[in-house]
Design a protein around this motif. Structure first.
Motif, short mmCIF file in Angstrom:
data_model
loop_
_atom_site.label_atom_id
_atom_site.label_comp_id
_atom_site.label_asym_id
_atom_site.label_seq_id
_atom_site.Cartn_x
_atom_site.Cartn_y
_atom_site.Cartn_z
N LEU A 19 18.48 -6.84 51.76
CA LEU A 19 19.35 -5.68 51.83
C LEU A 19 20.82 -6.04 51.72
O LEU A 19 21.63 -5.24 51.29
N ILE A 20 21.19 -7.24 52.11
CA ILE A 20 22.61 -7.61 52.07
C ILE A 20 22.93 -8.61 50.97
O ILE A 20 24.05 -9.06 50.85
N LEU A 21 21.92 -8.93 50.17
CA LEU A 21 22.13 -9.86 49.08
C LEU A 21 23.25 -9.35 48.18
O LEU A 21 23.22 -8.22 47.71
N ARG A 22 24.23 -10.19 47.95
CA ARG A 22 25.35 -9.82 47.10
C ARG A 22 25.14 -10.47 45.74
O ARG A 22 24.80 -11.62 45.63
N ALA A 49 30.69 -10.06 58.71
CA ALA A 49 30.92 -8.65 59.06
C ALA A 49 30.07 -7.75 58.18
O ALA A 49 29.43 -6.80 58.66
N VAL A 50 30.05 -8.05 56.89
CA VAL A 50 29.23 -7.27 55.95
C VAL A 50 27.77 -7.35 56.36
O VAL A 50 27.07 -6.33 56.43
N ARG A 51 27.30 -8.54 56.66
CA ARG A 51 25.90 -8.74 57.07
C ARG A 51 25.58 -7.94 58.33
O ARG A 51 24.61 -7.19 58.38
N LEU A 97 23.94 -0.48 60.01
CA LEU A 97 23.96 0.82 59.31
C LEU A 97 22.62 1.11 58.64
O LEU A 97 22.17 2.27 58.63
N ASN A 98 21.97 0.10 58.08
CA ASN A 98 20.66 0.32 57.47
C ASN A 98 19.62 0.71 58.52
O ASN A 98 18.76 1.56 58.26
N ALA A 99 19.68 0.12 59.70
CA ALA A 99 18.78 0.53 60.78
C ALA A 99 19.09 1.96 61.20
O ALA A 99 18.17 2.76 61.44
N LEU A 100 20.37 2.30 61.29
CA LEU A 100 20.77 3.67 61.62
C LEU A 100 20.29 4.64 60.54
O LEU A 100 19.79 5.73 60.86
N LEU A 101 20.41 4.26 59.30
CA LEU A 101 19.94 5.11 58.20
C LEU A 101 18.43 5.34 58.32
O LEU A 101 17.96 6.48 58.15
N ILE A 136 31.10 -1.50 51.60
CA ILE A 136 31.48 -2.78 52.22
C ILE A 136 30.80 -3.97 51.54
O ILE A 136 30.94 -5.10 52.00
N GLY A 137 30.08 -3.71 50.44
CA GLY A 137 29.57 -4.81 49.65
C GLY A 137 28.13 -5.18 49.83
O GLY A 137 27.70 -6.23 49.35
N ALA A 138 27.35 -4.36 50.50
CA ALA A 138 25.93 -4.66 50.71
C ALA A 138 25.07 -3.63 49.98
O ALA A 138 25.59 -2.71 49.36
N THR A 139 23.78 -3.79 50.09
CA THR A 139 22.85 -2.82 49.53
C THR A 139 22.12 -2.14 50.67
O THR A 139 22.13 -2.61 51.81
#
Length: 173
Positions: free
Chosen positions: A7-10, A24-26, A32-36, A86-89
């Protein structure tokens, strides 16, 4: 590779430039992904109860739950877009939602209206707590933009909790 890492692979195509450090991005995108995932789970549960509520307060509860479901769903796109900013997926499937969500499903054939509202009240309260923890994480990493969004969503979750609490109170007198 773990789901979190995927999910955070850039990469060149999806790694939006940001001044936030990689940790921070990680951390923030993971939260946020857990919140989503929780928001999608709560949306589906709220709609389930909206569709299956019955009894003397049907109309009031049906409308309340529809209004709350709309508000919950309205947060999903801004959460996912913040992850991208913020640069993640972000999440890509129902399977990822199921793997990341922290709220419990309710697949019961019948739930009383009072139990529906009480369960949603507790879910919204739990969600507000998760958002506060995410806010604290944003504070640690000086991500004021995400923290600002979370403040609005916390207020909305608290309002839903309040309405569900009041709708389940019994009158005395």
């Amino acid at each position: 590779m773990h789901l979190e890492e995927l999910l955070i692979l850039r990469n060149e195509e999806l790694g939006t430039p940001t001044d936030l450090p990689a940790d921070a991005v990680r951390d923030i995108s993971g939260a946020l992904n857990a919140l989503l995932a929780d928001m999608f789970a709560l949306y589906v549960k709220t709609k389930n109860f909206h569709w299956h509520v019955s009894g003397p307060h049907f109309r009031d509860y049906h409308l309340l739950l529809d209004e709350q479901a709309d508000q919950i769903f309205a947060t999903t796109d801004p959460i996912a877009e913040r992850v991208r900013k913020i640069g993640a997926t972000t999440l890509r499937s129902v399977g990822q939602i199921a793997a990341r969500k922290r709220l419990l499903d309710n697949d019961s054939e019948f739930v009383t209206p009072r139990d529906m509202l009480a369960e949603l009240r507790e879910d919204n309260k739990q969600l507000a707590g998760e958002m506060r923890r995410t806010h604290a994480l944003c504070d640690e990493h000086d991500d004021v933009a995400t923290a600002s969004l979370l403040e609005v969503w916390i207020d909305e979750a608290e309002r839903r909790t309040w309405f569900l609490f009041e709708a389940t109170r019994t009158t005395q007198g």
